[in-house]
Design a protein around this motif. Structure first.
Motif, short mmCIF file in Angstrom:
data_model
loop_
_atom_site.label_atom_id
_atom_site.label_comp_id
_atom_site.label_asym_id
_atom_site.label_seq_id
_atom_site.Cartn_x
_atom_site.Cartn_y
_atom_site.Cartn_z
N UNK A 33 -2.58 -6.83 13.58
CA UNK A 33 -1.47 -7.62 13.05
C UNK A 33 -0.24 -6.75 12.80
N UNK A 34 -0.44 -5.54 12.30
CA UNK A 34 0.70 -4.67 12.02
C UNK A 34 1.35 -4.17 13.29
N UNK A 35 0.55 -3.89 14.30
CA UNK A 35 1.11 -3.45 15.59
C UNK A 35 1.93 -4.57 16.22
N UNK A 36 1.35 -5.75 16.30
CA UNK A 36 2.05 -6.88 16.92
C UNK A 36 3.29 -7.25 16.12
N UNK A 37 3.19 -7.23 14.79
CA UNK A 37 4.35 -7.53 13.95
C UNK A 37 5.48 -6.55 14.18
N UNK A 38 5.16 -5.28 14.33
CA UNK A 38 6.18 -4.26 14.59
C UNK A 38 6.85 -4.49 15.95
N UNK A 39 6.06 -4.86 16.93
CA UNK A 39 6.61 -5.11 18.26
C UNK A 39 7.55 -6.32 18.24
N UNK A 40 7.16 -7.35 17.54
CA UNK A 40 8.02 -8.54 17.45
C UNK A 40 9.31 -8.22 16.70
N UNK A 41 9.20 -7.37 15.68
CA UNK A 41 10.39 -6.99 14.93
C UNK A 41 11.37 -6.23 15.83
N UNK A 42 10.85 -5.33 16.66
CA UNK A 42 11.73 -4.57 17.52
C UNK A 42 12.39 -5.47 18.56
N UNK A 64 8.27 -9.63 9.89
CA UNK A 64 7.27 -9.86 10.93
C UNK A 64 5.93 -9.23 10.57
N UNK A 65 5.96 -8.05 10.00
CA UNK A 65 4.69 -7.40 9.64
C UNK A 65 4.06 -8.07 8.42
N UNK A 66 4.90 -8.58 7.51
CA UNK A 66 4.35 -9.36 6.40
C UNK A 66 3.64 -10.61 6.90
#
Length: 223
Positions: A33-42, A64-66
């Motif tokens: 979840x943290x990896x995907x959230x970071x990618x979406x944020x970028x 996004x990571x939250x």
């Protein structure tokens, strides 16, 4: 915050306590979840003017990571707190409170600026007694604690900004002035399969290239 050096037996005792309360599936879900959230944020911040790209990226990572962290907790019955603006999202696994924070590589004191995080860590006072050899005295064994999944990001031109360079499991002392336990997620996960005693890995862990490319919606860019 500085990291308190401790004997391997103390580290293993803390790890054993964490593993007894946190199922491996929760750790794996949070990692993804943290990896995907970071990618979406970028992906959301990419294209912003360089003058405020860093601020926009930091804010997008928070949201996004939250959201990803919240979904991972909910999917595993870890009772996440509601998503609400800049509020922290936390969950529970057994007697452990689960939180998260982002930081830059080599910067480990960022979490202490949050009053709520410090309040959550008040229950970690018994973990310090763990390290003082009081574990087997009546009433000193910890019954609860707060841990954080810390996503570490690179900064600067040429760095991979869409994904964390590494994610750690970390336990601060009650005033968040130092870390009592801090371990790369890869090492911590290995404890589930090989027992709590694992050989120290002195190589800085990096996420696998295949994981970094997951759901890739973006090209290169600088923070």
């Amino acid at each position: 915050m500085r990291y308190r050096s401790m004997p391997n037996t103390a580290r293993d005792s803390i790890a054993e306590f964490l593993i007894a309360n946190i199922p491996k599936r929760i750790v794996l879900s949070i990692e993804e979840a943290l990896i995907v959230g970071a990618q979406r944020a970028y992906a959301a911040a990419r294209g912003m003017d360089k003058g405020h790209l860093a601020n926009a990226l930091g804010q997008d990572r928070h949201f996004h990571m939250n959201e990803g962290f919240h979904r991972a907790l909910a999917a595993n019955g870890a009772n996440p707190t509601p998503l609400k603006g800049n509020s922290l999202v936390t969950g529970t696994a057994g007697s452990i409170t689960l939180g998260r924070l982002n930081t830059s590589i080599g910067v480990w004191n960022r979490g202490r600026s949050s009053v709520m995080r410090r309040e959550l860590c008040e229950q970690n006072k018994h973990i310090a007694q763990f390290l003082q050899g009081d574990l087997f005295r009546v009433g000193t064994a910890p019954t609860a604690c707060t841990i954080f999944f810390v996503a570490c990001f690179a900064r600067g031109p040429g760095c991979v900004l869409e994904s964390p360079e590494s994610i750690h499991v970390a336990v601060p002392e009650m005033e968040m002035k130092e870390w009592l336990f801090r371990e790369p997620l890869s090492m911590f996960l290995a404890r589930y399969d090989h027992g709590t005693q694992v050989q120290a890995d002195r190589v800085t862990p990096k996420l696998k290239a295949a994981v970094q490319q997951r759901d890739k919606m973006l090209g290169s860019g600088d923070e």
